[in-house]
Write a protein that holds these residues in place. Structure first.
Motif, short mmCIF file in Angstrom:
data_model
loop_
_atom_site.label_atom_id
_atom_site.label_comp_id
_atom_site.label_asym_id
_atom_site.label_seq_id
_atom_site.Cartn_x
_atom_site.Cartn_y
_atom_site.Cartn_z
N GLU A 18 0.82 -1.22 0.00
CA GLU A 18 0.00 0.00 0.00
C GLU A 18 0.85 1.27 0.00
N GLN A 19 2.15 1.14 0.24
CA GLN A 19 3.07 2.29 0.25
C GLN A 19 3.79 2.47 -1.09
N ILE A 20 3.55 1.60 -2.04
CA ILE A 20 4.27 1.62 -3.32
C ILE A 20 3.38 2.28 -4.38
N GLN A 21 3.97 3.17 -5.16
CA GLN A 21 3.25 3.87 -6.22
C GLN A 21 2.74 2.87 -7.27
N PRO A 22 1.60 3.15 -7.89
CA PRO A 22 0.97 2.19 -8.81
C PRO A 22 1.87 1.63 -9.91
N ARG A 23 2.62 2.47 -10.60
CA ARG A 23 3.44 1.95 -11.70
C ARG A 23 4.50 0.99 -11.20
N GLN A 24 5.11 1.33 -10.07
CA GLN A 24 6.13 0.44 -9.52
C GLN A 24 5.49 -0.83 -8.97
N LEU A 25 4.34 -0.70 -8.34
CA LEU A 25 3.64 -1.87 -7.82
C LEU A 25 3.24 -2.80 -8.96
N ASN A 26 2.81 -2.23 -10.07
CA ASN A 26 2.47 -3.04 -11.23
C ASN A 26 3.65 -3.90 -11.65
N LEU A 27 4.83 -3.30 -11.76
CA LEU A 27 6.02 -4.07 -12.14
C LEU A 27 6.35 -5.16 -11.13
N LEU A 28 6.24 -4.82 -9.85
CA LEU A 28 6.52 -5.81 -8.81
C LEU A 28 5.53 -6.96 -8.87
N LEU A 29 4.26 -6.65 -9.06
CA LEU A 29 3.25 -7.71 -9.15
C LEU A 29 3.43 -8.57 -10.39
N GLU A 30 3.77 -7.93 -11.51
CA GLU A 30 4.02 -8.72 -12.72
C GLU A 30 5.16 -9.70 -12.50
N ASN A 31 6.25 -9.22 -11.91
CA ASN A 31 7.39 -10.09 -11.64
C ASN A 31 7.05 -11.18 -10.62
N PHE A 32 6.25 -10.83 -9.63
CA PHE A 32 5.80 -11.81 -8.64
C PHE A 32 5.03 -12.93 -9.34
N PHE A 33 4.05 -12.56 -10.16
CA PHE A 33 3.22 -13.58 -10.81
C PHE A 33 4.01 -14.42 -11.80
N LEU A 34 5.03 -13.86 -12.39
CA LEU A 34 5.88 -14.65 -13.30
C LEU A 34 6.77 -15.62 -12.55
N SER A 35 7.10 -15.31 -11.31
CA SER A 35 8.06 -16.14 -10.58
C SER A 35 7.45 -17.04 -9.51
N VAL A 36 6.23 -16.75 -9.06
CA VAL A 36 5.66 -17.51 -7.95
C VAL A 36 5.44 -18.97 -8.36
N LYS A 38 4.65 -23.14 -6.54
CA LYS A 38 4.29 -23.95 -5.37
C LYS A 38 5.58 -24.45 -4.72
N GLU A 39 5.46 -25.00 -3.53
CA GLU A 39 6.64 -25.51 -2.82
C GLU A 39 7.37 -26.59 -3.61
N ASP A 40 6.63 -27.36 -4.42
CA ASP A 40 7.28 -28.42 -5.21
C ASP A 40 7.86 -27.90 -6.53
N GLY A 41 7.75 -26.58 -6.75
CA GLY A 41 8.33 -25.97 -7.94
C GLY A 41 7.38 -25.88 -9.13
N SER A 42 6.20 -26.47 -9.01
CA SER A 42 5.25 -26.41 -10.12
C SER A 42 4.50 -25.08 -10.10
N GLU A 43 3.88 -24.77 -11.23
CA GLU A 43 3.16 -23.51 -11.37
C GLU A 43 1.78 -23.61 -10.74
N TYR A 44 1.28 -22.47 -10.29
CA TYR A 44 -0.08 -22.38 -9.79
C TYR A 44 -1.05 -22.35 -10.96
N GLU A 45 -2.25 -22.82 -10.72
CA GLU A 45 -3.32 -22.75 -11.71
C GLU A 45 -3.74 -21.29 -11.89
#
Length: 84
Positions: A18-36, A38-45
């Protein structure tokens, strides 16, 4: 939120989302979703990723964040990718 917070700490980002500006948060979220994974290394649905996105939205709404991550133009790529 736990997975996102772990990700942010892993890249040395100590601010809450909530402290991060929208454009920067967008980049962080995009990178998060690309890298997240499961514990076994497989992708989330895709439905799980959409659920995560909804959780982030609820969290940000609670803190009266300036932008809606599901509809704001700052997050257009995220919305198309995870909410359609």
């Amino acid at each position: 939120m736990k997975l996102l917070n772990q990700y942010l700490l892993s890249i040395d980002e100590s601010r809450s989302i909530e402290q991060i500006q929208p454009r920067q948060l967008n980049l962080l979220l995009e990178n998060f979703f690309l890298s997240v994974r499961k514990e076994d290394g497989s992708e989330y649905e895709p439905t799980t990723l959409r659920g995560m996105m909804s959780s982030f939205k609820r969290y940000l709404c609670f803190f009266k964040y300036d932008e809606d991550i599901m509809t704001s133009h700052h997050f257009a790529g995220m919305s198309l990718q995870f909410c359609s």
